[in-house]
Design a protein around this motif. Structure first.
Motif, PDB file in Angstrom:
ATOM      1  N   PRO A 196      -5.640   4.437  16.927  1.00 34.67           N
ATOM      2  CA  PRO A 196      -6.596   4.618  15.826  1.00 34.67           C
ATOM      3  C   PRO A 196      -6.743   6.056  15.342  1.00 34.67           C
ATOM      4  CG  PRO A 196      -7.483   3.136  17.481  1.00 34.67           C
ATOM      5  CD  PRO A 196      -6.218   3.691  18.053  1.00 34.67           C
ATOM      6  N   VAL A 197      -6.539   7.022  16.245  1.00 30.72           N
ATOM      7  CA  VAL A 197      -6.681   8.418  15.828  1.00 30.72           C
ATOM      8  C   VAL A 197      -5.641   8.789  14.778  1.00 30.72           C
ATOM      9  CG1 VAL A 197      -5.173   9.431  17.597  1.00 30.72           C
ATOM     10  CG2 VAL A 197      -7.106  10.749  16.709  1.00 30.72           C
ATOM     11  N   LEU A 198      -4.561   7.992  14.688  1.00 32.43           N
ATOM     12  CA  LEU A 198      -3.502   8.286  13.729  1.00 32.43           C
ATOM     13  C   LEU A 198      -3.522   7.357  12.511  1.00 32.43           C
ATOM     14  CD1 LEU A 198      -0.500   8.969  16.166  1.00 32.43           C
ATOM     15  CD2 LEU A 198      -2.086  10.623  15.135  1.00 32.43           C
ATOM     16  N   TRP A 199      -4.504   6.476  12.420  1.00 32.34           N
ATOM     17  CA  TRP A 199      -4.571   5.575  11.275  1.00 32.34           C
ATOM     18  C   TRP A 199      -4.656   6.331   9.959  1.00 32.34           C
ATOM     19  CZ3 TRP A 199      -8.300   0.853  12.367  1.00 32.34           C
ATOM     20  CH2 TRP A 199      -7.794   0.102  13.433  1.00 32.34           C
ATOM     21  N   ILE A 200      -5.242   7.527   9.992  1.00 34.36           N
ATOM     22  CA  ILE A 200      -5.408   8.292   8.757  1.00 34.36           C
ATOM     23  C   ILE A 200      -4.069   8.547   8.075  1.00 34.36           C
ATOM     24  CG2 ILE A 200      -5.288  10.542   9.922  1.00 34.36           C
ATOM     25  CD1 ILE A 200      -7.322  11.561   7.857  1.00 34.36           C
ATOM     26  N   ASN A 201      -2.995   8.614   8.867  1.00 27.30           N
ATOM     27  CA  ASN A 201      -1.685   8.888   8.268  1.00 27.30           C
ATOM     28  C   ASN A 201      -1.272   7.802   7.289  1.00 27.30           C
ATOM     29  OD1 ASN A 201      -1.360  11.246   9.789  1.00 27.30           O
ATOM     30  ND2 ASN A 201      -0.487  10.127  11.505  1.00 27.30           N
ATOM     31  N   ALA A 202      -1.643   6.567   7.561  1.00 29.31           N
ATOM     32  CA  ALA A 202      -1.326   5.464   6.656  1.00 29.31           C
ATOM     33  C   ALA A 202      -2.494   5.145   5.734  1.00 29.31           C
ATOM     34  CB  ALA A 202      -0.942   4.224   7.463  1.00 29.31           C
ATOM     35  N   LEU A 203      -3.664   4.911   6.313  1.00 28.70           N
ATOM     36  CA  LEU A 203      -4.826   4.514   5.518  1.00 28.70           C
ATOM     37  C   LEU A 203      -5.271   5.632   4.581  1.00 28.70           C
ATOM     38  CD1 LEU A 203      -7.097   2.563   4.811  1.00 28.70           C
ATOM     39  CD2 LEU A 203      -8.372   3.442   6.779  1.00 28.70           C
ATOM     40  N   GLY A 204      -5.360   6.858   5.106  1.00 30.28           N
ATOM     41  CA  GLY A 204      -5.791   7.969   4.262  1.00 30.28           C
ATOM     42  C   GLY A 204      -4.854   8.188   3.101  1.00 30.28           C
ATOM     43  N   LEU A 260       2.199  -2.378  14.034  1.00 32.35           N
ATOM     44  CA  LEU A 260       3.617  -2.623  13.801  1.00 32.35           C
ATOM     45  C   LEU A 260       4.458  -1.417  14.215  1.00 32.35           C
ATOM     46  CD1 LEU A 260       6.012  -4.195  12.481  1.00 32.35           C
ATOM     47  CD2 LEU A 260       5.351  -3.114  10.321  1.00 32.35           C
ATOM     48  N   ILE A 261       4.117  -0.237  13.714  1.00 31.92           N
ATOM     49  CA  ILE A 261       4.984   0.913  13.987  1.00 31.92           C
ATOM     50  C   ILE A 261       4.820   1.443  15.410  1.00 31.92           C
ATOM     51  CG2 ILE A 261       5.143   1.548  11.569  1.00 31.92           C
ATOM     52  CD1 ILE A 261       3.160   3.789  12.041  1.00 31.92           C
ATOM     53  N   TYR A 262       3.586   1.504  15.905  1.00 33.05           N
ATOM     54  CA  TYR A 262       3.395   2.064  17.243  1.00 33.05           C
ATOM     55  C   TYR A 262       3.649   1.041  18.338  1.00 33.05           C
ATOM     56  CZ  TYR A 262       1.493   6.011  14.701  1.00 33.05           C
ATOM     57  OH  TYR A 262       1.348   7.072  13.840  1.00 33.05           O
ATOM     58  N   GLY A 263       3.412  -0.244  18.033  1.00 36.91           N
ATOM     59  CA  GLY A 263       3.742  -1.274  19.003  1.00 36.91           C
ATOM     60  C   GLY A 263       5.242  -1.355  19.223  1.00 36.91           C
ATOM     61  N   GLU A 306      -3.839   9.544  22.587  1.00 37.29           N
ATOM     62  CA  GLU A 306      -2.617   9.914  21.885  1.00 37.29           C
ATOM     63  C   GLU A 306      -1.547   8.827  21.962  1.00 37.29           C
ATOM     64  OE1 GLU A 306      -1.244  13.816  22.983  1.00 37.29           O
ATOM     65  OE2 GLU A 306      -3.273  14.581  23.144  1.00 37.29           O
ATOM     66  N   GLY A 307      -1.795   7.771  22.723  1.00 34.83           N
ATOM     67  CA  GLY A 307      -0.821   6.696  22.804  1.00 34.83           C
ATOM     68  C   GLY A 307      -0.944   5.919  24.095  1.00 34.83           C
TER      69      GLY A 307
END
Length: 288
Positions: free
Chosen positions: A19-27, A58-61, A81-82
Motif C-alpha cells: 500500500p505504501v507504493l499505491w501512489i505510484n499508480a493511483l496518484g 497484480l504487479i507486486y504479487g 516495503e514488501g
C-alpha cells in the motif's frame, strides 16, 4: 506467514500489494484525470479503483511469486516495503490476482475507448513481464530501468479513457523520472542481486554509475516538467539533486537503503506540488 482465516488472508493480500507504493499508480491516475480537465469525473472511478489494490496486487504479487528465492535474503522484505512469501501462498496470490483484476478487465473491454485499452494492455504486460519469464526485464540491465517508464502510462490512458488527449510533456517527464528512480532505488539491493546472479542496471553500473545514469534521466524529467510547470520542475531538481549527491558522497548499498525512505517520499512531495496547483487551476477555471 500463511493466512489462517479470511480476514488474515485479506490482510496478507493487502500487504503483498504494498500500500505504501499505491501512489505510484493511483496518484498518477488521479493526475491523469486532472490533466484531462476534470477535478472529478465519475467515468474515471472504475479506473481509479483498479489502480488501488487490484493493479498493485497484480504487479507486486507476480513479483513476489517469481522472486521467492532472492526475497528470502532481502532484509527489506517482510516489512512495509514488501512481503516475504512462502511457496504455500502462491496459489492464494494467483487466485487473488484473478478475482480482483478479471472483473475490471471485462468491464473495461466494454466501456473504454480502444486507444486507452492499448495503453492499458501495455501497462499490464510491461509490469507482468518485469518479473515473469521469459522476458523478466528486472534481470536485464538497462531494460529493468527503462521498463519502469510504464509507471507514467496512467497519464496517457486516463485522458484517452475520458476522450481527451494526453499532456505528452508531463507523460514523457514522468517516464524519465520513473526510469531514474527505479535504478536509484535498486542500489540498496546490489548485494542481494549479485548473490542471486541477477545483473540489474545498478549491479552493472555500481552506485557511482547509478548517480550518472539516474542523473541523466532526472535532468530529462526536469526539462519536461519545466514545459508544464516550473515549480514542479524546481522541486524535482532539488530533491533529485540531493538524493544523487548523497549517494555520490557515500556510494554504498547501505546508503542506498538509508536514502530509500526519502525516495519513497519523493512522489508524495512532487505530486502534492503539482496536484495543489492543478486543483486550484481547475477550481478557478484557469485550466481546461
Amino acid at each position: 506467514m500463511i493466512a489462517s482465516s479470511p480476514l488474515s488472508a485479506l490482510g496478507r493480500i493487502v500487504h503483498i500489494s504494498r500500500p505504501v507504493l499505491w501512489i505510484n499508480a493511483l496518484g498518477t491516475g488521479v493526475v491523469g484525470m486532472w490533466l484531462a480537465g476534470s477535478l472529478w469525473d465519475w467515468d474515471a472511478l472504475a479506473l481509479l479503483l483498479w489502480l488501488t489494490l487490484p493493479f498493485n496486487l497484480l504487479i507486486y504479487g507476480v513479483n513476489d511469486v517469481f522472486d521467492q528465492e532472492t526475497d528470502q535474503f532481502n532484509p527489506r522484505k517482510g516489512s512495509v516495503e514488501g512481503a516475504r512469501i512462502r511457496s504455500a501462498e502462491v496459489r492464494l496470490i494467483w487466485l487473488a490476482v484473478a478475482v480482483t483484476n478479471i472483473p475490471f478487465v471485462i468491464y473495461f473491454l466494454f466501456t473504454t475507448p480502444p486507444a486507452a485499452l492499448v495503453w492499458m494492455a501495455l501497462y499490464i504486460l510491461v509490469f507482468v513481464f518485469y518479473s515473469a519469464p521469459p522476458l523478466r526485464f528486472k534481470a536485464r540491465p538497462y531494460l529493468d530501468s527503462l521498463s519502469n517508464a510504464a509507471y507514467a502510462l496512467p497519464l496517457v490512458f486516463l485522458p484517452l479513457a475520458l476522450n481527451e488527449q494526453p499532456l505528452w510533456a508531463a507523460a514523457l517527464g514522468l517516464m524519465a523520472w520513473s526510469a531514474a528512480k527505479h535504478t536509484f532505488d535498486a542500489v540498496q539491493d546490489i548485494s542481494e542481486d549479485k548473490a542471486a546472479g541477477i545483473t540489474t542496471t545498478a549491479v552493472r553500473l555500481g552506485p557511482r554509475g547509478v548517480v550518472v545514469w539516474s542523473g541523466i534521466w532526472w535532468v530529462a524529467a526536469t526539462v519536461c516538467f519545466a514545459l508544464v510547470n516550473l515549480p514542479l520542475a524546481l522541486v524535482n531538481a532539488v530533491i533529485a539533486g540531493w538524493l544523487l549527491q548523497s549517494l555520490y558522497r557515500t556510494p554504498t548499498p547501505e546508503q542506498g537503503h538509508r536514502l530509500y525512505r526519502y525516495s519513497i517520499a519523493f512522489p508524495y512531495i512532487a505530486g502534492t506540488v503539482a496536484g495543489v496547483q492543478l486543483v486550484v487551476a481547475l477550481q478557478l477555471g484557469w485550466y481546461a
